[in-house]
Design a protein around this motif. Structure first.
Motif, PDB file in Angstrom:
ATOM      1  N   GLU A  74       6.329  35.220  85.072  1.00 41.11           N
ATOM      2  CA  GLU A  74       5.554  34.847  83.888  1.00 41.11           C
ATOM      3  C   GLU A  74       5.756  35.875  82.770  1.00 41.11           C
ATOM      4  N   LEU A  75       5.724  37.167  83.106  1.00 50.69           N
ATOM      5  CA  LEU A  75       5.954  38.204  82.101  1.00 50.69           C
ATOM      6  C   LEU A  75       7.330  38.046  81.459  1.00 50.69           C
ATOM      7  N   GLU A  76       8.361  37.815  82.288  1.00 49.15           N
ATOM      8  CA  GLU A  76       9.717  37.675  81.763  1.00 49.15           C
ATOM      9  C   GLU A  76       9.850  36.443  80.880  1.00 49.15           C
ATOM     10  N   HIS A  77       9.242  35.342  81.277  1.00 52.26           N
ATOM     11  CA  HIS A  77       9.375  34.100  80.523  1.00 52.26           C
ATOM     12  C   HIS A  77       8.515  34.064  79.260  1.00 52.26           C
ATOM     13  N   CYS A  78       7.344  34.677  79.315  1.00 57.72           N
ATOM     14  CA  CYS A  78       6.374  34.503  78.230  1.00 57.72           C
ATOM     15  C   CYS A  78       6.181  35.711  77.320  1.00 57.72           C
ATOM     16  N   PHE A  79       6.430  36.927  77.814  1.00 62.68           N
ATOM     17  CA  PHE A  79       6.040  38.089  77.035  1.00 62.68           C
ATOM     18  C   PHE A  79       7.157  39.092  76.769  1.00 62.68           C
ATOM     19  N   LYS A  80       8.205  39.061  77.527  1.00 62.31           N
ATOM     20  CA  LYS A  80       9.289  40.027  77.350  1.00 62.31           C
ATOM     21  C   LYS A  80      10.176  39.619  76.177  1.00 62.31           C
ATOM     22  N   PHE A  81      11.054  40.558  75.788  1.00 61.92           N
ATOM     23  CA  PHE A  81      11.998  40.301  74.701  1.00 61.92           C
ATOM     24  C   PHE A  81      12.812  39.052  75.010  1.00 61.92           C
ATOM     25  N   GLY A  82      12.895  38.151  74.065  1.00 59.71           N
ATOM     26  CA  GLY A  82      13.682  36.938  74.231  1.00 59.71           C
ATOM     27  C   GLY A  82      12.876  35.737  74.677  1.00 59.71           C
ATOM     28  N   ALA A  83      11.576  35.903  74.925  1.00 56.69           N
ATOM     29  CA  ALA A  83      10.755  34.785  75.390  1.00 56.69           C
ATOM     30  C   ALA A  83      10.666  33.666  74.363  1.00 56.69           C
ATOM     31  N   VAL A  85      13.240  32.990  72.177  1.00 56.95           N
ATOM     32  CA  VAL A  85      14.596  32.649  71.729  1.00 56.95           C
ATOM     33  C   VAL A  85      14.924  31.237  72.177  1.00 56.95           C
ATOM     34  N   LYS A  86      15.291  30.393  71.236  1.00 58.53           N
ATOM     35  CA  LYS A  86      15.577  28.992  71.534  1.00 58.53           C
ATOM     36  C   LYS A  86      16.950  28.841  72.184  1.00 58.53           C
ATOM     37  N   PHE A  87      17.036  27.893  73.120  1.00 57.24           N
ATOM     38  CA  PHE A  87      18.309  27.552  73.749  1.00 57.24           C
ATOM     39  C   PHE A  87      18.283  26.064  74.079  1.00 57.24           C
ATOM     40  N   THR A  88      19.444  25.512  74.332  1.00 57.02           N
ATOM     41  CA  THR A  88      19.565  24.106  74.680  1.00 57.02           C
ATOM     42  C   THR A  88      19.819  23.999  76.178  1.00 57.02           C
ATOM     43  N   THR A  89      19.020  23.174  76.850  1.00 59.98           N
ATOM     44  CA  THR A  89      19.184  23.008  78.289  1.00 59.98           C
ATOM     45  C   THR A  89      20.507  22.314  78.581  1.00 59.98           C
ATOM     46  N   SER A  90      21.116  22.660  79.699  1.00 60.60           N
ATOM     47  CA  SER A  90      22.421  22.091  80.034  1.00 60.60           C
ATOM     48  C   SER A  90      22.301  20.674  80.577  1.00 60.60           C
ATOM     49  N   ASN A  91      21.167  20.322  81.169  1.00 57.31           N
ATOM     50  CA  ASN A  91      21.049  19.001  81.779  1.00 57.31           C
ATOM     51  C   ASN A  91      20.625  17.911  80.789  1.00 57.31           C
ATOM     52  N   TYR A  92      19.549  18.139  80.022  1.00 49.60           N
ATOM     53  CA  TYR A  92      19.050  17.108  79.116  1.00 49.60           C
ATOM     54  C   TYR A  92      19.288  17.413  77.639  1.00 49.60           C
ATOM     55  N   LYS A  93      19.944  18.536  77.368  1.00 48.37           N
ATOM     56  CA  LYS A  93      20.265  18.925  75.985  1.00 48.37           C
ATOM     57  C   LYS A  93      19.010  19.027  75.116  1.00 48.37           C
ATOM     58  N   LEU A  94      17.937  19.579  75.678  1.00 48.02           N
ATOM     59  CA  LEU A  94      16.703  19.772  74.935  1.00 48.02           C
ATOM     60  C   LEU A  94      16.644  21.195  74.375  1.00 48.02           C
ATOM     61  N   LEU A  95      16.099  21.319  73.176  1.00 49.57           N
ATOM     62  CA  LEU A  95      15.911  22.629  72.570  1.00 49.57           C
ATOM     63  C   LEU A  95      14.570  23.174  73.045  1.00 49.57           C
ATOM     64  N   THR A  96      14.567  24.362  73.639  1.00 43.69           N
ATOM     65  CA  THR A  96      13.352  24.928  74.211  1.00 43.69           C
ATOM     66  C   THR A  96      13.425  26.452  74.190  1.00 43.69           C
ATOM     67  N   THR A  97      12.422  27.095  74.735  1.00 44.22           N
ATOM     68  CA  THR A  97      12.399  28.560  74.864  1.00 44.22           C
ATOM     69  C   THR A  97      11.968  28.886  76.294  1.00 44.22           C
ATOM     70  N   PRO A  98      12.206  30.118  76.757  1.00 44.50           N
ATOM     71  CA  PRO A  98      11.724  30.485  78.080  1.00 44.50           C
ATOM     72  C   PRO A  98      10.197  30.306  78.209  1.00 44.50           C
ATOM     73  N   ALA A  99       9.457  30.634  77.155  1.00 43.07           N
ATOM     74  CA  ALA A  99       8.002  30.470  77.199  1.00 43.07           C
ATOM     75  C   ALA A  99       7.614  29.003  77.366  1.00 43.07           C
ATOM     76  N   ASN A 100       8.311  28.107  76.658  1.00 48.23           N
ATOM     77  CA  ASN A 100       8.036  26.667  76.818  1.00 48.23           C
ATOM     78  C   ASN A 100       8.383  26.204  78.226  1.00 48.23           C
ATOM     79  N   GLU A 101       9.473  26.698  78.766  1.00 50.24           N
ATOM     80  CA  GLU A 101       9.885  26.303  80.104  1.00 50.24           C
ATOM     81  C   GLU A 101       8.856  26.743  81.142  1.00 50.24           C
ATOM     82  N   TRP A 102       8.244  27.920  80.946  1.00 48.34           N
ATOM     83  CA  TRP A 102       7.248  28.402  81.898  1.00 48.34           C
ATOM     84  C   TRP A 102       6.048  27.493  81.859  1.00 48.34           C
TER      85      TRP A 102
END
Length: 102
Positions: A74-83, A85-102
């Motif tokens: 949870e700390l890595e996904h929601c609070f650490k540096f880069g939480a 940062v937007k990226f596109t998922t490889s499976n559904y091509k959705l734009l998200t962030t590590p915090a959203n994924e958590w």
């Protein structure tokens, strides 16, 4: 806050640039070794610290892992540096962030 972020960004940029220069130097040295080698199997020597670093082990260099996996994730996904940062998922091509994924 903006000033602190800008100062951190400059520091990160400098660290990345220095690491990039080290990698370029290493790749040039490896290429030179390959050029000078007359054998089919080429090897090269890597340097990853001192012999004392080796004997300290990984824990001596970076510390012991945190065994509270859920809290650490949870700390890595929601609070650490880069939480955020937007990226596109490889499976559904959705734009998200590590915090959203958590």
């Amino acid at each position: 806050v903006d000033t602190a972020v800008e100062a951190c960004a400059r520091g990160v940029k400098r660290a990345v640039f220095e690491a990039q220069q080290l990698l370029r130097t290493a790749y040039r040295a490896m290429a030179k070794q390959r050029e000078n080698a007359n054998t089919k199997f080429v090897t090269f020597k890597m340097n990853a610290g001192t012999i004392d670093d080796f004997h300290c082990g990984l824990e001596g260099r970076i510390g012991f892992p945190n065994l509270d996996f859920r809290k650490t994730m949870e700390l890595e996904h929601c609070f650490k540096f880069g939480a955020d940062v937007k990226f596109t998922t490889s499976n559904y091509k959705l734009l998200t962030t590590p915090a959203n994924e958590w």
